[in-house]
Design a protein around this motif. Structure first.
Motif, PDB file in Angstrom:
ATOM      1  N   THR A 113       0.845  -1.195   0.000  1.00 18.91           N
ATOM      2  CA  THR A 113       0.000   0.000   0.000  1.00 18.91           C
ATOM      3  C   THR A 113       0.878   1.242   0.000  1.00 18.91           C
ATOM      4  OG1 THR A 113      -1.736  -1.076   1.279  1.00 18.91           O
ATOM      5  CG2 THR A 113      -1.691   1.329   1.324  1.00 18.91           C
ATOM      6  N   THR A 135      -5.308   6.406  -0.260  1.00 17.66           N
ATOM      7  CA  THR A 135      -6.732   6.214  -0.452  1.00 17.66           C
ATOM      8  C   THR A 135      -7.242   7.229  -1.480  1.00 17.66           C
ATOM      9  OG1 THR A 135      -6.839   5.559   1.867  1.00 17.66           O
ATOM     10  CG2 THR A 135      -8.941   6.099   0.799  1.00 17.66           C
ATOM     11  N   THR A 139     -13.626   6.670   2.461  1.00 20.02           N
ATOM     12  CA  THR A 139     -14.546   5.546   2.384  1.00 20.02           C
ATOM     13  C   THR A 139     -14.875   5.028   3.771  1.00 20.02           C
ATOM     14  OG1 THR A 139     -14.744   3.235   1.691  1.00 20.02           O
ATOM     15  CG2 THR A 139     -12.516   4.081   1.934  1.00 20.02           C
ATOM     16  N   THR A 141     -15.359   2.143   4.529  1.00 16.00           N
ATOM     17  CA  THR A 141     -14.740   0.833   4.725  1.00 16.00           C
ATOM     18  C   THR A 141     -13.430   0.943   5.500  1.00 16.00           C
ATOM     19  OG1 THR A 141     -15.655   0.236   2.591  1.00 16.00           O
ATOM     20  CG2 THR A 141     -14.034  -1.255   3.507  1.00 16.00           C
ATOM     21  N   LYS A 142     -12.744   2.047   5.349  1.00 18.06           N
ATOM     22  CA  LYS A 142     -11.472   2.212   6.064  1.00 18.06           C
ATOM     23  C   LYS A 142     -11.480   3.586   6.696  1.00 18.06           C
ATOM     24  CE  LYS A 142      -6.441   2.010   5.439  1.00 18.06           C
ATOM     25  NZ  LYS A 142      -5.710   0.757   5.543  1.00 18.06           N
ATOM     26  N   GLY A 175     -13.003   3.880  -2.079  1.00 22.32           N
ATOM     27  CA  GLY A 175     -14.191   4.559  -2.574  1.00 22.32           C
ATOM     28  C   GLY A 175     -14.466   4.358  -4.046  1.00 22.32           C
ATOM     29  N   VAL A 201     -13.521  -2.999  -2.258  1.00 27.28           N
ATOM     30  CA  VAL A 201     -14.057  -3.773  -1.132  1.00 27.28           C
ATOM     31  C   VAL A 201     -15.586  -3.759  -1.202  1.00 27.28           C
ATOM     32  CG1 VAL A 201     -14.108  -4.123   1.358  1.00 27.28           C
ATOM     33  CG2 VAL A 201     -12.060  -3.130   0.299  1.00 27.28           C
ATOM     34  N   SER A 202     -16.166  -2.655  -0.709  1.00 23.52           N
ATOM     35  CA  SER A 202     -17.608  -2.687  -0.444  1.00 23.52           C
ATOM     36  C   SER A 202     -18.468  -2.836  -1.697  1.00 23.52           C
ATOM     37  CB  SER A 202     -18.031  -1.438   0.339  1.00 23.52           C
ATOM     38  OG  SER A 202     -17.608  -0.280  -0.319  1.00 23.52           O
TER      39      SER A 202
HETATM   40  N1  3NM Z   1      -7.207   0.095   1.974  1.00 24.45           N
HETATM   41  P1  3NM Z   1     -13.976   0.461  -0.516  1.00 24.45           P
HETATM   42  S1  3NM Z   1      -8.741   2.023   1.387  1.00 24.45           S
HETATM   43  C1  3NM Z   1      -8.712  -1.771   2.480  1.00 24.45           C
HETATM   44  O1  3NM Z   1      -6.084   3.330   1.148  1.00 24.45           O
HETATM   45  C2  3NM Z   1      -8.464  -0.404   2.066  1.00 24.45           C
HETATM   46  O2  3NM Z   1      -4.907   1.584   1.583  1.00 24.45           O
HETATM   47  C3  3NM Z   1      -7.202   1.357   1.606  1.00 24.45           C
HETATM   48  O3  3NM Z   1     -12.833   0.093   0.519  1.00 24.45           O
HETATM   49  C4  3NM Z   1      -5.982   2.162   1.444  1.00 24.45           C
HETATM   50  O4  3NM Z   1     -13.632  -0.159  -1.809  1.00 24.45           O
HETATM   51  C5  3NM Z   1      -9.447   0.534   1.770  1.00 24.45           C
HETATM   52  O5  3NM Z   1     -15.203  -0.133   0.112  1.00 24.45           O
HETATM   53  C6  3NM Z   1     -10.900   0.324   1.782  1.00 24.45           C
HETATM   54  O6  3NM Z   1     -14.052   1.957  -0.546  1.00 24.45           O
HETATM   55  C7  3NM Z   1     -11.522   0.461   0.404  1.00 24.45           C
END
Ligand code: 3NM
Ligand code: MG
Length: 517
Positions: A113, A135, A139, A141-142, A175, A201-202
């Motif tokens: 990452t 990122t 989001t 999710t995180k 996101g 992810v989501s």
């Molecule tokens: N890692 P979604 S953002 C697991 O920026 C993860 O490293 C991230 O989730 C990073 O697709 C993230 O639901 C979550 O927005 C992404």
């Protein structure tokens, strides 16, 4: 599977939390998503016990092996070793890449990452096979995401690793979903390198139909418009002469006249009435609607949106974002007027938030505003007035660079206006000093341009130039009328001339356009 053969187009990152997985079985969701077209799977579970991780990873590996897709484990080198899957994904706070490599060997896939150029270069130098860049967008999710970098941040990283000669594969994360995927791919790419895919992810783990959604997302990845490569058509475009583009102006103004497109203004308190009158004069149908919940309905009416943050508030900003999303989803144009962008920290933050949350087809501002939008945060604007420090060629370079970065059209207003679509740059020297003596003349340019963009012009740059010329030539003509004695009497004459120019153009009288310079 050889790691050189891995396809990163649609990279699924799992999530086992009830908020996203619900009461579904993770293996069922992953299997469905892989059937639908997911090309790479990362098992990510930050909380379960080791025995559970190993057990689920084994089951997932059975599934991914059957579909010839690699399985990577987030963070847990031990779990990857235990199940013998294809590799791991490590974050900045996880085990060092070189150590992970030592434990897993040269054939394992190791991704990292990264959210900055330095992190990306370091990961590449240490032999990362791919980068998860993010990122991108905030989001749920995180929630502990450290840096939201937007598509501009992704592109900066792509450019840096390309310049460094690194060949790591790249996906972006954060996101990304079906409504923004194509735009994210497009805006993130640099002329020399496109993203290899997106990590999600989501949008997959929480989808009611993960198989169907994966199929749809994969087709969007494949359909994503790639950055136009340098080549003949670009060289050809550079030869475009001013008079060639001016020749396109009457058709734009006539099309607005015929179509009466909706101009949806979310604008400041100072100019509501003036902007609505100008919209009518140029042939648009104005609606001054600042409530974001209305935007999905309005976006379906075939118009364009103006976001003018001249009197921004916390609530207002939320409304802008709702409307921006609605117009992006409907594929309708958005014009952003970052009024006073550099004046306060609140406005600087608002610019960042707006730009991170959607695609802005046109950004229009004075020199200080455009500098702030570009990210020269040391610009301290006094109020919302413009201040000039750049010469014309420096302005042109800044405008072109911003338009290239945002893959849109940028207008910098001033005595000389500069406009660019990232490839072509034009200067316009029309206008009159009275335009600087009454409030809101810049704002009504945003409204005028929205009308021109709403008619789906074949050449968007020509449409924007049509808006500028329509407005500034009307001002020139109005200012010298016998009945105009100053800025007060100028305004009504200006509105009259806007209407007169539109009607003349519709009747094929183009004499006004000879003033274009
Ligand atoms: N890692 P979604 S953002 C697991 O920026 C993860 O490293 C991230 O989730 C990073 O697709 C993230 O639901 C979550 O927005 C992404
Ligand atoms: Mg991590």
């Amino acid at each position: 599977m050889k790691k050189e053969d891995v396809n990163y187009s649609l990279y699924l990152v799992t999530d086992s939390t009830p908020a996203i997985l619900g009461d579904k079985n993770i293996c069922h969701v992953v299997e469905a998503a892989v059937k639908g077209g997911v090309t790479c799977v990362q098992y990510r579970d930050k909380t379960s016990d080791t025995a559970v991780l190993v057990d689920i990873a084994r089951q997932l590996h059975e599934i991914t092996k059957r579909h010839n897709v690699p399985l990577l484990i987030n963070d847990r080198i031990d779990v990857a070793l235990a199940v013998g899957c294809e590799g791991v994904h490590i974050g900045q706070d996880d085990m060092e890449l070189s150590l992970a490599r030592k434990l897993l060997g040269p054939d394992a896939i190791i991704g990292v990452t990264v959210s900055s150029v330095d992190q990306a270069l370091e990961a590449c130098n240490n032999g990362a096979d791919y980068l998860g860049i993010g990122t991108v967008y905030a989001t749920p999710t995180k929630t502990n995401a450290k840096s939201i970098i937007g598509t501009a941040g992704v592109r900066e990283i792509l450019e840096a690793i390309t310049a460094g000669g690194h060949d790591a594969q790249t996906v972006c994360i954060g996101g990304v979903n079906g409504s923004n995927l194509e735009r994210v791919m497009f805006q993130s790419s640099s002329p020399l390198r496109n993203l290899n895919g997106v990590a999600i992810v989501s949008a997959l783990m929480a989808a009611p139909d993960p198989e169907g959604e994966a199929r749809r997302l994969l087709s969007l990845v494949r359909a994503a418009p790639l950055f136009r490569q340098d080549g003949e058509d670009r060289a050809g475009q550079k030869l475009v002469e001013a008079h060639d583009i001016i020749a396109l102006v009457p058709a734009v103004i006539k099309a607005v006249h015929d179509a009466t497109p909706l101009s949806h203004n979310m604008t400041n308190l100072v100019v509501q009435n003036f902007a609505a009158n100008v919209a009518l004069a140029v042939g648009a149908s104005p609606i001054m609607a600042n409530y974001g919940e209305e935007a999905p309905d309005l976006a379906r009416l075939g118009g364009a949106l103006v976001i003018n943050m001249g009197t921004v508030t916390e609530q207002g900003l939320e409304n802008y974002l709702k409307a921006l999303r609605a117009y992006n989803q409907a594929g309708r144009p958005v014009i952003f007027d970052p009024v006073g962008a550099g004046a306060t920290s609140i406005r600087r933050a608002a610019v960042k938030t707006i730009m991170a949350n959607g695609y802005l087809d046109v950004i229009k501002g004075n020199e200080g505003e455009i500098k702030t939008v570009f990210g020269q945060n040391n610009v301290q604007q006094r109020g919302v007035d413009s201040s000039c420090t750049l010469d014309t060629s420096q302005k042109a370079e800044l405008v072109r660079k911003l338009a290239t970065r945002e893959k849109n059209i940028v207008i910098m207003t001033g005595k000389t206006d500069i406009v660019s679509d990232g490839e072509r740059v034009f200067r316009i020297d029309n206008g009159h000093e009275y335009l600087g003596m009454v409030t809101g003349t810049g704002c009504v340019l945003g409204t005028t341009v929205s009308a021109m963009m709403a008619i789906a012009p074949t050449d968007k740059l020509a449409a924007v130039i049509a808006g500028i010329l329509h407005l500034e030539i009307a001002a020139e003509v109005a200012a010298v009328r016998a009945d105009v004695q100053g800025p007060g009497t100028f305004v009504p004459a200006f509105i009259d001339e806007l209407l007169r120019i539109r009607k003349a153009t519709a009747d094929r009288d183009l004499s006004w356009l000879q003033r274009a310079k």
